[in-house]
Design an enzyme around this catalytic site. Structure first.
Site, PDB file in Angstrom:
ATOM      1  N   HIS A 143      13.430   4.495  -1.381  1.00  0.00           N
ATOM      2  CA  HIS A 143      13.434   3.890  -0.048  1.00  0.00           C
ATOM      3  C   HIS A 143      14.776   3.991   0.670  1.00  0.00           C
ATOM      4  O   HIS A 143      14.908   3.503   1.785  1.00  0.00           O
ATOM      5  CB  HIS A 143      13.000   2.423  -0.108  1.00  0.00           C
ATOM      6  CG  HIS A 143      13.978   1.527  -0.802  1.00  0.00           C
ATOM      7  ND1 HIS A 143      13.972   1.323  -2.141  1.00  0.00           N
ATOM      8  CD2 HIS A 143      15.017   0.802  -0.324  1.00  0.00           C
ATOM      9  CE1 HIS A 143      14.942   0.497  -2.480  1.00  0.00           C
ATOM     10  NE2 HIS A 143      15.612   0.173  -1.389  1.00  0.00           N
TER      11      HIS A 143
HETATM   12  C1  UD1 Z   1      15.924  -3.255   3.023  1.00  0.00           C
HETATM   13  C2  UD1 Z   1      17.406  -3.379   2.734  1.00  0.00           C
HETATM   14  C3  UD1 Z   1      17.769  -2.558   1.516  1.00  0.00           C
HETATM   15  C4  UD1 Z   1      16.897  -2.925   0.339  1.00  0.00           C
HETATM   16  C5  UD1 Z   1      15.440  -2.822   0.718  1.00  0.00           C
HETATM   17  C6  UD1 Z   1      14.620  -3.327  -0.434  1.00  0.00           C
HETATM   18  C7  UD1 Z   1      18.908  -3.665   4.654  1.00  0.00           C
HETATM   19  C8  UD1 Z   1      19.857  -2.972   5.543  1.00  0.00           C
HETATM   20  N1  UD1 Z   1      18.202  -2.873   3.846  1.00  0.00           N
HETATM   21  O1  UD1 Z   1      15.651  -1.905   3.349  1.00  0.00           O
HETATM   22  O2  UD1 Z   1      19.107  -2.807   1.166  1.00  0.00           O
HETATM   23  O3  UD1 Z   1      17.187  -2.050  -0.727  1.00  0.00           O
HETATM   24  O4  UD1 Z   1      15.187  -3.643   1.878  1.00  0.00           O
HETATM   25  O5  UD1 Z   1      13.287  -3.026  -0.339  1.00  0.00           O
HETATM   26  O6  UD1 Z   1      18.826  -4.855   4.657  1.00  0.00           O
HETATM   27  N2  UD1 Z   1       8.616  -2.608   6.876  1.00  0.00           N
HETATM   28  C9  UD1 Z   1       7.278  -2.940   6.816  1.00  0.00           C
HETATM   29  N3  UD1 Z   1       6.945  -4.129   6.237  1.00  0.00           N
HETATM   30  C10 UD1 Z   1       7.846  -4.988   5.708  1.00  0.00           C
HETATM   31  C11 UD1 Z   1       9.198  -4.642   5.792  1.00  0.00           C
HETATM   32  C12 UD1 Z   1       9.557  -3.440   6.371  1.00  0.00           C
HETATM   33  O7  UD1 Z   1       6.420  -2.196   7.268  1.00  0.00           O
HETATM   34  O8  UD1 Z   1       7.450  -6.036   5.180  1.00  0.00           O
HETATM   35  C13 UD1 Z   1       8.990  -1.294   7.474  1.00  0.00           C
HETATM   36  C14 UD1 Z   1       9.346  -1.397   8.939  1.00  0.00           C
HETATM   37  O9  UD1 Z   1       8.891  -0.240   9.553  1.00  0.00           O
HETATM   38  C15 UD1 Z   1      10.862  -1.392   8.906  1.00  0.00           C
HETATM   39  C16 UD1 Z   1      11.171  -0.541   7.696  1.00  0.00           C
HETATM   40  O10 UD1 Z   1      10.128  -0.794   6.784  1.00  0.00           O
HETATM   41  O11 UD1 Z   1      11.422  -0.899  10.074  1.00  0.00           O
HETATM   42  C17 UD1 Z   1      12.512  -0.864   7.072  1.00  0.00           C
HETATM   43  O12 UD1 Z   1      12.646  -2.246   6.763  1.00  0.00           O
HETATM   44  P1  UD1 Z   1      14.120  -2.920   6.678  1.00  0.00           P
HETATM   45  O13 UD1 Z   1      14.011  -4.293   6.191  1.00  0.00           O
HETATM   46  O14 UD1 Z   1      14.849  -2.683   7.961  1.00  0.00           O
HETATM   47  O15 UD1 Z   1      14.857  -2.024   5.642  1.00  0.00           O
HETATM   48  P2  UD1 Z   1      14.393  -1.531   4.215  1.00  0.00           P
HETATM   49  O16 UD1 Z   1      14.357  -0.047   4.214  1.00  0.00           O
HETATM   50  O17 UD1 Z   1      13.184  -2.278   3.797  1.00  0.00           O
HETATM   51  N1  UDP Z   2       9.828  -3.891  -7.322  1.00  0.00           N
HETATM   52  C1  UDP Z   2       8.526  -4.398  -7.369  1.00  0.00           C
HETATM   53  N2  UDP Z   2       7.498  -3.634  -6.903  1.00  0.00           N
HETATM   54  C2  UDP Z   2       7.682  -2.378  -6.406  1.00  0.00           C
HETATM   55  C3  UDP Z   2       9.009  -1.873  -6.350  1.00  0.00           C
HETATM   56  C4  UDP Z   2      10.052  -2.659  -6.809  1.00  0.00           C
HETATM   57  O1  UDP Z   2       8.326  -5.515  -7.855  1.00  0.00           O
HETATM   58  O2  UDP Z   2       6.692  -1.738  -6.003  1.00  0.00           O
HETATM   59  C5  UDP Z   2      10.950  -4.754  -7.776  1.00  0.00           C
HETATM   60  C6  UDP Z   2      11.921  -4.140  -8.762  1.00  0.00           C
HETATM   61  O3  UDP Z   2      11.467  -4.228 -10.092  1.00  0.00           O
HETATM   62  C7  UDP Z   2      13.148  -4.991  -8.538  1.00  0.00           C
HETATM   63  C8  UDP Z   2      13.138  -5.174  -7.031  1.00  0.00           C
HETATM   64  O4  UDP Z   2      11.764  -5.007  -6.644  1.00  0.00           O
HETATM   65  O5  UDP Z   2      13.005  -6.250  -9.179  1.00  0.00           O
HETATM   66  C9  UDP Z   2      14.025  -4.160  -6.387  1.00  0.00           C
HETATM   67  O6  UDP Z   2      13.807  -4.120  -5.031  1.00  0.00           O
HETATM   68  P1  UDP Z   2      14.074  -2.815  -4.159  1.00  0.00           P
HETATM   69  O7  UDP Z   2      14.050  -1.595  -5.002  1.00  0.00           O
HETATM   70  O8  UDP Z   2      13.154  -2.904  -3.014  1.00  0.00           O
HETATM   71  O9  UDP Z   2      15.531  -3.089  -3.568  1.00  0.00           O
HETATM   72  P2  UDP Z   2      17.026  -2.733  -4.043  1.00  0.00           P
HETATM   73  O10 UDP Z   2      17.212  -3.286  -5.408  1.00  0.00           O
HETATM   74  O11 UDP Z   2      17.182  -1.253  -3.957  1.00  0.00           O
HETATM   75  O12 UDP Z   2      17.866  -3.388  -3.024  1.00  0.00           O
END
Ligand code: UD1
Ligand code: UDP
Length: 364
Positions: free
Chosen positions: A207
């Site tokens: 992601h």
């Molecule tokens: C965010 C965090 C990242 C973390 C990740 C974990 C920031 C800058 N980034 O990234 O550090 O590793 O979460 O998963 O805070 N969206 C949905 N549904 C949701 C949430 C998001 O559809 O419930 C989609 C939207 O199109 C959104 C995109 O995902 O624009 C990105 O979501 P966002 O929270 O901005 O960043 P992540 O890539 O999820």
């Molecule tokens: N995780 C989960 N389901 C998924 C993917 C990740 O439960 O489909 C869990 C994973 O085991 C860990 C956390 O989500 O506990 C990590 O989140 P993510 O990878 O979104 O964020 P990051 O750690 O990169 O910020």
């Protein structure tokens, strides 16, 4: 009695705050923990499912900010959280990790003279093109308690001039959750649902914007998966950002035609733990999964050029493979040939980190 705002916003926050919130509830004469969810993540599979799996109570306060550009999302969280801090007059705000909710709430608290505790402080990728790196630097600069997960964190903070008296090496709250829920996760029927045998598949998550917002990198990674799935099936729970980009770049047909690459929606915490502990190996760009695989001693290929969690490479089962197709394939084959390091678990990743944090906050 200390009134404390425990802040969560995105998927990786829930498993970090859960053990802290639970530990505080044990001392209910001393702490009044209030759970605040910013709503940065809002899909059922990115949020609600985790509250159920992690036995977290419903948030006391839900800000419902949703998605947006960095400035937009951070600003919305700040506006909403400022009202919460003014209304509740907390003694401390606890933030975890490195997401936009983390930095936004730290900024608000610091400007209202409310002390901030940052859990998972000091991690540095030294790559400021990574949005989380900016969030880490700013949050740490503003925090009064800096709780670190690995020794590199202490060194980074000291180098940045943070006084040693504010820094506490406590271990890893994410591993607290993993240890607490591991047995329960074994009861998940996700393997049966997906018709998978233990050790008979590789698990993938992706992601990071550097991988999935960039079509060239994304394609190079898919090229590697296409080759690896000839040897072992790959299970790929897809993050919403990644799903959006698969469609945006017109890659969905290509992916659908790779027979042993199985795309599924994001899965809940217990199902994911069960998938991870039964996988042959993991390929990921997640921060937290690098740590969880190290604890579980499952081989991990991190599809990034750097990591803010170097202990997982130095001591654990993790290796950085970048986005070089051949390097990813070569390393996957090494694992399949049984040629991988066994790894060790870092100090204090023992399931008791949240208790140590709460003790420090109590002033014991
Ligand atoms: C965010 C965090 C990242 C973390 C990740 C974990 C920031 C800058 N980034 O990234 O550090 O590793 O979460 O998963 O805070 N969206 C949905 N549904 C949701 C949430 C998001 O559809 O419930 C989609 C939207 O199109 C959104 C995109 O995902 O624009 C990105 O979501 P966002 O929270 O901005 O960043 P992540 O890539 O999820
Ligand atoms: N995780 C989960 N389901 C998924 C993917 C990740 O439960 O489909 C869990 C994973 O085991 C860990 C956390 O989500 O506990 C990590 O989140 P993510 O990878 O979104 O964020 P990051 O750690 O990169 O910020």
């Amino acid at each position: 009695m200390k009134r404390i705002l425990n802040v969560v916003g995105a998927r990786p926050n829930f498993m970090k705050i859960a053990p802290i919130h639970r530990a505080m509830k044990k001392f209910d004469s001393e702490f009044e923990p209030i759970l605040v969810h910013t709503g940065q993540h809002y899909d059922e599979r990115m949020s609600k499912l985790f509250f159920e799996d992690l036995q977290l109570p419903e948030p006391d306060i839900y800000l419902g900010v949703g998605s947006g550009s960095h400035a937009e999302q951070t600003a919305k969280i700040m506006l909403a959280f400022e009202k919460v801090v003014l209304d509740t007059e907390p003694d401390l705000v606890i933030v975890v990790g490195d997401v936009n909710s983390t930095v936004a709430c730290s900024l608000v608290a610091a400007k209202l003279w409310v002390p901030v505790a940052h859990v998972e402080a000091g991690l540095r990728s030294f790559d400021r093109r990574m949005p989380e790196e900016i969030n880490r630097l700013v949050t740490d600069a503003l925090s009064d308690y800096l709780f670190t997960t690995e020794k590199s964190g202490n060194e980074n903070l000291m180098r940045e001039g943070i006084p040693a008296t504010k820094i506490y090496y406590v271990g890893n709250v994410m591993i607290d959750s993993l240890i607490f829920f591991l047995e329960k996760a074994r009861k998940s029927n996700i393997l049966e649902q997906l018709k998978l045998e233990p050790q008979g598949f590789a698990l993938v998550t992706l992601h990071r914007p550097s991988n999935v917002d960039d079509p060239e990198n994304f394609k190079k990674i898919l090229d590697a998966f296409e080759e690896i799935q000839k040897d072992i099936p790959i299970i790929f729970p897809v993050h919403p950002r990644t799903e959006k980009n698969l469609n945006h770049f017109g890659l969905q047909d290509r992916v659908a035609n790779i027979p042993n690459l199985r795309i599924i929606p994001p899965v809940g915490y217990l199902d994911f733990m069960q998938l991870m502990q039964n996988s042959k190996f993991v390929m990921t760009d997640s921060g937290g999964i690098q740590e969880e695989t190290t604890y579980l001693r499952i081989p991990c290929l991190t599809i990034r050029e750097n990591t803010e969690r170097p202990v997982t490479v130095e001591l654990g089962t993790n290796e950085l493979v970048g986005t070089d197709t051949q390097k990813i394939i070569r390393n996957a084959r090494k694992i399949l040939a049984g040629e991988w390091k066994k790894g060790a678990v870092p100090e204090l990743w023992d399931g008791h980190t949240a208790e140590r944090i709460v003790k420090i906050l109590k002033g014991d």
